[in-house]
Design a protein around this motif. Structure first.
Motif, PDB file in Angstrom:
ATOM      1  N   ARG A 344       0.831  -1.209   0.000  1.00 31.26           N
ATOM      2  CA  ARG A 344       0.000   0.000   0.000  1.00 31.26           C
ATOM      3  C   ARG A 344       0.864   1.256   0.000  1.00 31.26           C
ATOM      4  O   ARG A 344       2.023   1.249   0.429  1.00 31.26           O
ATOM      5  N   GLU A 345       0.274   2.341  -0.474  1.00 33.33           N
ATOM      6  CA  GLU A 345       0.983   3.619  -0.530  1.00 33.33           C
ATOM      7  C   GLU A 345       1.263   4.138   0.870  1.00 33.33           C
ATOM      8  O   GLU A 345       0.442   4.001   1.783  1.00 33.33           O
ATOM      9  N   LYS A 524      -2.287  12.111  -2.267  1.00 32.18           N
ATOM     10  CA  LYS A 524      -1.786  11.610  -3.540  1.00 32.18           C
ATOM     11  C   LYS A 524      -2.481  10.311  -3.848  1.00 32.18           C
ATOM     12  O   LYS A 524      -2.190   9.291  -3.267  1.00 32.18           O
ATOM     13  N   SER A 525      -3.389  10.320  -4.721  1.00 26.25           N
ATOM     14  CA  SER A 525      -4.060   9.074  -5.102  1.00 26.25           C
ATOM     15  C   SER A 525      -4.705   9.263  -6.454  1.00 26.25           C
ATOM     16  O   SER A 525      -5.115  10.359  -6.821  1.00 26.25           O
ATOM     17  N   SER A 526      -4.759   8.184  -7.182  1.00 21.84           N
ATOM     18  CA  SER A 526      -5.415   8.240  -8.480  1.00 21.84           C
ATOM     19  C   SER A 526      -6.916   8.332  -8.293  1.00 21.84           C
ATOM     20  O   SER A 526      -7.464   7.834  -7.330  1.00 21.84           O
ATOM     21  N   ILE A 591      -5.096   0.121  -7.216  1.00 20.60           N
ATOM     22  CA  ILE A 591      -4.072   1.080  -6.775  1.00 20.60           C
ATOM     23  C   ILE A 591      -4.726   2.254  -6.058  1.00 20.60           C
ATOM     24  O   ILE A 591      -4.218   2.774  -5.054  1.00 20.60           O
ATOM     25  N   HIS A 592      -5.891   2.659  -6.566  1.00 23.83           N
ATOM     26  CA  HIS A 592      -6.612   3.781  -5.954  1.00 23.83           C
ATOM     27  C   HIS A 592      -7.067   3.464  -4.525  1.00 23.83           C
ATOM     28  O   HIS A 592      -6.937   4.293  -3.628  1.00 23.83           O
ATOM     29  N   VAL A 593      -7.573   2.245  -4.299  1.00 26.43           N
ATOM     30  CA  VAL A 593      -8.130   1.940  -2.976  1.00 26.43           C
ATOM     31  C   VAL A 593      -7.060   1.663  -1.931  1.00 26.43           C
ATOM     32  O   VAL A 593      -7.377   1.559  -0.746  1.00 26.43           O
ATOM     33  N   ILE A 594      -5.771   1.526  -2.334  1.00 30.44           N
ATOM     34  CA  ILE A 594      -4.706   1.351  -1.333  1.00 30.44           C
ATOM     35  C   ILE A 594      -3.874   2.610  -1.177  1.00 30.44           C
ATOM     36  O   ILE A 594      -2.788   2.577  -0.594  1.00 30.44           O
ATOM     37  N   SER A 595      -4.379   3.721  -1.687  1.00 33.88           N
ATOM     38  CA  SER A 595      -3.678   4.989  -1.473  1.00 33.88           C
ATOM     39  C   SER A 595      -3.793   5.395  -0.009  1.00 33.88           C
ATOM     40  O   SER A 595      -4.776   5.072   0.666  1.00 33.88           O
TER      41      SER A 595
END
Length: 861
Positions: A344-345, A524-526, A591-595
């Motif tokens: 995760r980010e 910072k997230s898509s 990727i978005h949901v683990i920002s």
């Protein structure tokens, strides 16, 4: 090494109600094969007389009758509850009641008979004993209804894996958590992953997600090697029914591996597989050796690009799919379970909540990529020791009557690599085989953090579906008009599925912008890849009115975050992905949901810490619900359990004080008082013996558990209590991140060493104090003559009780002198010496003279 397996094929579930088909009358919950076949024959005979099925032929072996039998067998319960025999549990219950009565008379004597010459010691001892009695009650009564459970895997296959039909078993997402591969050996994590990929379950219905919370390229490369080795290991395990399916533990077993293996090629294939595994270990060890020397410019991947996780606390989210429907196949060209790497980010200034936050991220990313209705979480050093464990969990969670109402199935843990005598109670047998079986008989065991299969819908906070009550069975001997009083069928209106508050695993996040090192970091997230309207068509089982109510975007985004794919997945009761999605877009959404900022301004992951001092305490929380009183006591026991460390610390200090001062907490006993003391000791012994009988736990395991109740109480639990009190009362959070010695921040490394050595000081001090007390007491008895030995025995027994319980700690301390921090020994000796000298100098039990000093008059007066 820890393992996750089942105990004699008995997983633990939340509910235990017998399931019976309406067409098969009977009073027993289960039958042997012979009894069941006899019942089936009788049933078919009755049905034949009614003209519903053809009568039995003489041979009785035609295909139709066999199909009827199989269908009847498939309709049987998938599991059954096996209570402990009444001859074992009833004497145990009687002794518990008797012990409770004896305890009442004992406290009556202790409170009304104070030791006036040592009143402070007596008062402290009575307070401690009352707390111990209260703690025993909380611990004992949840053991009132211990049970076992049996599963029927054949019936599960008959019901959901019929020949010529699609496999009906539910998909399962498996989570593996890892933080630092230099502390958690990658070869062990690889074995855990291999045991998951090779479970006895349809490959298209198993997905393994490995969470790397340290963003380590070592773990990334390890999983790449593991995926390649799995292409050979998985088909080998399934072809020859290998157990266990973690190669390290399979090849190290001292057993006859040829037993029950009749295939002529097995020996050749096994030798080849062992050679390949040794080569696999060499490659993993080479990666570990390489990872111990990090380049100044950071790690570089094989394609020449920098590793995104070079800064472990400032990196983007990373996902890599190794195996699966679009990944590599095994060496036989068959599909393998999906293997996914997730990191995760992380950004400076964000509270990431350690393992709880990582679990939150895995729940979301798995919902977007596979969305299995059930989830199994494991630690990286836990492997599945029984390849059919997932099937056994499905016997409960896929049960047609109660499956939808179950929240989770908790498996017990079993441990490898422990010394034969288990000197440090690492196996934790008493907890899993006594306490958890007792809780299972009430409303289900507690979640222990690993080895648990969750119902995803329950974890989101959705209510279980409300099913119609089945009509009670009637018999042919009563007229039809009697059905109303015998429980005739009644129509009940089904209720719509509701939504509760979210039951997340992590904590809440600060809503303000985060600042660190003079820099301001914004979110910072898509952005979300899908619009909510685009995927509404993927919902099934809801009419338009329900859709419009449930799909309120504002409400759902507040609860689950701004991801339409994830929101939609939460509404899909049977799992699966929404229609119209593709793998590339799903990876972007994952990727978005683990920002790191995804959970902000949502109800996802509400934090509940320090439960005892919050509104969630079982003493006053949840009244009017379905929580039984025994279960409430069990939950209360798990919360107040650490607080026992405070009276335990005082109680273990009292023997030394008594020996140093010559005082005692108990006055001279009369005959009646002696009877109560003797009865109390006997009841404790008999309770333990009867508990061993019904649980089949060895006396050694029970004794080790008792020893480490004392050792943990005066060390780890004691510091945990003070840590919690500091946080609640003073707002001081003493949590720290465990870092390796080679970490960038040397200050935290010193803090790590200091905090762990601090835990050793109280038990070491207690051992020295009681040993000094024994020497002082014996010396005093020698000096004062024969009459002083009688009162000394009670004090010596008290002191030896403490020393014997702390003996494993002492042995470990003395047996590893080169690894015992010098500061621990110095502090312990210093504290014990100061305490002893000050006590001898300022004895509170000696009478203090307040008037003038008078001297005896001599001859010259």
């Amino acid at each position: 090494m820890e393992t996750i397996t089942n105990s004699n094929g008995i997983p633990m579930a939340l509910h235990s109600l017998p399931l019976l088909e309406a067409d098969f009358e009977g009073e027993k919950e289960t039958y042997t094969n012979a009894e069941w076949k006899e019942r089936v024959e009788k049933w078919k005979t009755r049905q034949g007389k009614r003209g519903l099925v053809p009568k039995l032929s003489d041979g009785g072996n035609d295909q139709g009758e066999e199909d009827d039998y199989l269908m009847a067998e498939a309709r049987q319960p998938l599991w059954r509850k096996v209570p402990v025999a009444s001859s074992l549990i009833n004497p145990y219950r009687i002794v518990i009641v008797l012990r409770l009565i004896i305890l009442g008379f004992f406290f009556h004597f202790r409170i009304l008979t104070p030791a006036y010459d040592a009143f402070p010691l007596w008062l402290i001892s009575v307070i401690c004993e009352i707390w111990f009695g209260f703690s025993w009650i909380l611990d004992q009564f949840p053991k009132w209804f211990p049970i076992n459970r049996e599963t029927y895997l054949d019936r599960l296959s008959l019901r959901f894996e019929r020949e010529g039909e699609p496999n009906g078993l539910s998909p399962v997402d498996v989570f593996v958590s890892s933080v630092d591969p230099l502390k958690e050996p990658p070869i062990i994590t690889a074995n855990t992953v291999l045991s998951i990929l090779s479970v006895d379950y349809p490959v298209e219905k198993i997905s393994c997600y490995v969470s790397d919370d340290g963003a380590s390229m070592l773990l990334f490369d390890t999983l790449s090697e593991t995926a390649e080795f799995a292409r050979r290991w998985v088909p080998f395990c399934k072809e020859y029914s290998i157990e266990p399916r973690a190669p390290e533990f399979y090849f190290s077993e001292k057993i006859d591996y040829l037993k029950d293996k009749v295939q002529p090629t097995f020996v050749k294939d096994r030798r080849a597989m062992k050679r390949e595994y040794e080569e696999f270990k060499v490659r993993i060890n080479a990666l570990v050796a390489k990872a111990q020397k990090k380049p100044e410019e950071g790690w570089v991947m094989q394609d020449g690009t920098p590793w995104p996780g070079n800064l472990t606390r400032d990196h983007p989210g990373m996902i890599q799919v190794y195996l699966g429907s679009e990944g590599a196949l095994d060496v036989e060209g068959k599909e393998l379970p999906r293997l996914v790497y997730v990191s995760r980010e992380k950004r400076p200034g964000y509270q990431h909540h350690k393992k709880a936050g990582a679990m939150n991220a895995m729940v979301r990313v798995s919902a977007v990529l596979t969305n299995a209705p059930f989830m199994l979480n494991l630690d990286c050093d836990h492997y599945i020791n029984n390849s059919k464990a997932v099937r056994e969990a499905m016997c409960f969670l896929m049960d047609p009557q109660l499956g939808k109402k179950l929240c989770y199935v908790q498996f017990p843990q079993r441990f490898d690599g422990i010394d034969r005598h288990d000197r440090y109670a690492n196996r934790n047998v008493v907890f899993f085989d006594i306490n958890m079986r007792g809780l299972d008989g009430i409303q289900g065991p507690v979640y222990v953090g690993t080895g648990c299969v969750f119902n995803r819908q329950a974890l989101y906070g959705y209510d279980p579906p409300v099913s119609e009550k089945r009509p009670k069975m009637t018999c042919d001997c009563w007229p039809s008009w009697c059905c109303c009083c015998c429980g005739g069928s009644k129509k009940s209106k089904s209720k719509k599925k509701g939504v509760k508050s979210l039951l997340g695993l992590g904590g809440h996040y600060n809503k303000n912008k985060k600042k660190s090192m003079g820099k301001t970091y914004s979110k910072k997230s898509s952005g979300p890849v899908f619009d909510l309207e685009e995927i509404e068509e993927g919902l099934e089982g809801y009419d338009e009115l329900e859709k419009s109510s449930l799909m309120s975007q504002k409400n759902f985004e507040k609860r689950f975050g701004q991801s339409p794919v994830f929101i939609t997945s939460t509404l899909m009761e049977n799992g699966g992905l929404p229609e119209g999605t593709n793998s590339t877009a799903l990876i972007k959404e994952a990727i978005h949901v683990i920002s790191c900022g995804y959970e902000e301004k949502t109800e996802w992951g509400k934090e509940a810490i320090e439960i005892f001092l919050s509104r969630h305490c079982p003493l006053w929380y949840g009244y009017g619900g379905k929580l039984k009183w025994l279960q409430r006591l069990a939950y209360l026991n798990t919360i107040v359990y650490p607080f026992t460390s405070i009276p335990l610390l005082f109680y273990c200090t009292l023997p030394a004080v008594c020996l140093l001062t010559g005082k005692f907490i108990i006055p001279t006993l009369n005959n009646l008082a002696s009877i109560w003391f003797l009865a109390l000791f006997l009841s404790i012994i008999v309770t333990a013996v009867l508990e061993l009988r019904w649980s089949r736990v060895s006396i050694q395991d029970l004794w080790r558990n008792e020893q480490f109740w004392v050792i943990g109480g005066v060390s780890a639990h004691l510091f945990a209590v003070f840590q919690g009190l500091l946080k609640v009362l003073a707002g001081v959070d003493t949590n720290f991140t465990v870092t390796a010695k080679a970490a960038d921040d040397a200050e935290f490394g010193e803090l790590y060493l200091f905090k762990w050595t601090t835990l050793l000081i109280p038990p070491t001090t207690l051992i020295i104090l009681n040993m000094v007390g024994v020497v002082a007491g014996v010396s005093d008895a020698i000096n004062n003559g024969y009459g002083s030995w009688g009162p000394l025995f009670g004090k010596l027994f008290f002191a030896f009780w403490v020393i014997v319980h702390l003996y494993p700690f002492l042995k470990g301390l003395m047996g590893r002198q080169n690894r015992t921090p010098t500061i621990v020994v110095l502090w312990s000796i210093l504290l014990a010496s100061i305490f002893s000298l000050v006590w001898v100098r300022i004895d509170p039990f000696l009478p203090k003279q307040t008037g003038p000093i008078l001297k005896q008059c001599g001859v010259e007066c």
